[in-house]
Scaffold this motif. Structure first.
Motif, PDB file in Angstrom:
ATOM      1  N   ARG A  63       0.935   4.876  12.550  1.00 58.36           N
ATOM      2  CA  ARG A  63       1.712   5.778  11.700  1.00 58.36           C
ATOM      3  C   ARG A  63       1.994   5.051  10.393  1.00 58.36           C
ATOM      4  NH1 ARG A  63       3.701  10.376  12.722  1.00 58.36           N
ATOM      5  NH2 ARG A  63       3.611  10.119  14.956  1.00 58.36           N
ATOM      6  N   CYS A  64       1.698   5.712   9.287  1.00 54.15           N
ATOM      7  CA  CYS A  64       1.884   5.132   7.956  1.00 54.15           C
ATOM      8  C   CYS A  64       3.358   4.817   7.706  1.00 54.15           C
ATOM      9  CB  CYS A  64       1.368   6.095   6.896  1.00 54.15           C
ATOM     10  SG  CYS A  64       1.589   5.515   5.198  1.00 54.15           S
ATOM     11  N   CYS A  77       4.382   7.389   4.393  1.00 56.96           N
ATOM     12  CA  CYS A  77       4.463   8.856   4.482  1.00 56.96           C
ATOM     13  C   CYS A  77       4.600   9.386   5.906  1.00 56.96           C
ATOM     14  CB  CYS A  77       3.244   9.489   3.810  1.00 56.96           C
ATOM     15  SG  CYS A  77       1.712   9.319   4.759  1.00 56.96           S
ATOM     16  N   GLY A  78       4.362   8.542   6.903  1.00 58.78           N
ATOM     17  CA  GLY A  78       4.495   8.963   8.295  1.00 58.78           C
ATOM     18  C   GLY A  78       3.246   9.584   8.896  1.00 58.78           C
ATOM     19  N   ALA A  79       2.176   9.724   8.103  1.00 57.88           N
ATOM     20  CA  ALA A  79       0.933  10.304   8.621  1.00 57.88           C
ATOM     21  C   ALA A  79       0.306   9.372   9.653  1.00 57.88           C
ATOM     22  CB  ALA A  79      -0.047  10.545   7.478  1.00 57.88           C
ATOM     23  N   THR A  80      -0.418   9.938  10.605  1.00 52.79           N
ATOM     24  CA  THR A  80      -1.144   9.114  11.556  1.00 52.79           C
ATOM     25  C   THR A  80      -2.547   8.853  11.023  1.00 52.79           C
ATOM     26  OG1 THR A  80      -1.843  11.043  12.817  1.00 52.79           O
ATOM     27  CG2 THR A  80       0.139   9.918  13.567  1.00 52.79           C
ATOM     28  N   PHE A  81      -3.082   7.687  11.354  1.00 49.89           N
ATOM     29  CA  PHE A  81      -4.436   7.311  10.941  1.00 49.89           C
ATOM     30  C   PHE A  81      -4.975   6.313  11.940  1.00 49.89           C
ATOM     31  CE2 PHE A  81      -1.583   4.264   9.115  1.00 49.89           C
ATOM     32  CZ  PHE A  81      -2.257   3.060   9.155  1.00 49.89           C
ATOM     33  N   VAL A 111      -4.588   7.214   2.182  1.00 48.64           N
ATOM     34  CA  VAL A 111      -4.079   7.816   0.943  1.00 48.64           C
ATOM     35  C   VAL A 111      -2.990   6.948   0.316  1.00 48.64           C
ATOM     36  CG1 VAL A 111      -2.862   9.817  -0.015  1.00 48.64           C
ATOM     37  CG2 VAL A 111      -4.681  10.152   1.657  1.00 48.64           C
ATOM     38  N   CYS A 112      -2.018   6.520   1.104  1.00 49.79           N
ATOM     39  CA  CYS A 112      -0.923   5.707   0.572  1.00 49.79           C
ATOM     40  C   CYS A 112      -1.405   4.320   0.164  1.00 49.79           C
ATOM     41  CB  CYS A 112       0.210   5.593   1.595  1.00 49.79           C
ATOM     42  SG  CYS A 112       1.123   7.136   1.819  1.00 49.79           S
ATOM     43  N   LEU A 113      -2.358   3.763   0.907  1.00 49.59           N
ATOM     44  CA  LEU A 113      -2.881   2.445   0.540  1.00 49.59           C
ATOM     45  C   LEU A 113      -3.641   2.524  -0.779  1.00 49.59           C
ATOM     46  CD1 LEU A 113      -3.166  -0.514   1.167  1.00 49.59           C
ATOM     47  CD2 LEU A 113      -5.151   0.027   2.585  1.00 49.59           C
ATOM     48  N   VAL A 117      -2.640   0.461  -4.104  1.00 50.05           N
ATOM     49  CA  VAL A 117      -3.606  -0.388  -4.813  1.00 50.05           C
ATOM     50  C   VAL A 117      -3.665   0.035  -6.278  1.00 50.05           C
ATOM     51  CG1 VAL A 117      -6.068  -0.918  -5.049  1.00 50.05           C
ATOM     52  CG2 VAL A 117      -4.985  -0.986  -2.799  1.00 50.05           C
ATOM     53  N   GLY A 118      -3.705   1.348  -6.537  1.00 52.79           N
ATOM     54  CA  GLY A 118      -3.734   1.854  -7.912  1.00 52.79           C
ATOM     55  C   GLY A 118      -2.481   1.476  -8.683  1.00 52.79           C
ATOM     56  N   ALA A 119      -1.318   1.594  -8.051  1.00 53.44           N
ATOM     57  CA  ALA A 119      -0.061   1.260  -8.708  1.00 53.44           C
ATOM     58  C   ALA A 119       0.000  -0.240  -9.015  1.00 53.44           C
ATOM     59  CB  ALA A 119       1.126   1.664  -7.828  1.00 53.44           C
TER      60      ALA A 119
END
Length: 116
Positions: free
Chosen positions: A62-63, A66-70, A101-103, A107-109
């Motif tokens: 779980r991220c 954001c809490g999304a699973t991956f 997505v969050c990673l 990385v972009g930020a």
């Protein structure tokens, strides 16, 4: 006939809240008695997918943002995870992995911050 509980009496949750015996989540275990047959079938399918991923040396995480699973691939020794292809970032406050997505956003930020 109503789907039967996949419980095998090895009731221990891993760090992601998934039972190492039946591969259901804590929430799925708790609500099992109240689910209808279709919902139980869905839970069983999800548990079977988690079991398959675990057998391949991958796990569902779980991220921390954001809490999304991956799916994480870092469990198999010598086999890189999908995130190894991205530049490293400073650890997040949660201290655990981020979803793709969050990673990518982190990385972009981090790259943007270096440019300013």
């Amino acid at each position: 006939m109503s789907p039967v509980s996949p419980c095998i009496r090895v009731c221990r949750l891993d760090g992601e809240g998934v039972c190492v015996g039946c591969f259901r989540t804590r929430g799925e275990i708790a609500c099992w008695p109240a689910l209808n047959d279709g919902e139980k079938t869905g839970v069983l399918a999800g548990a079977e997918e988690r079991r398959r991923l675990a057998s391949e040396g991958r796990r569902t995480k779980r991220c921390g943002r954001c809490g999304a699973t991956f799916h994480c691939g870092s469990v198999t020794p010598g086999k890189p995870c999908w995130c190894d292809a991205l530049p490293p970032i400073k650890p997040s406050a949660g201290g655990d992995c981020l979803c793709p997505v969050c990673l990518a956003a982190a990385v972009g930020a981090q790259s943007s911050a270096r440019l300013t």
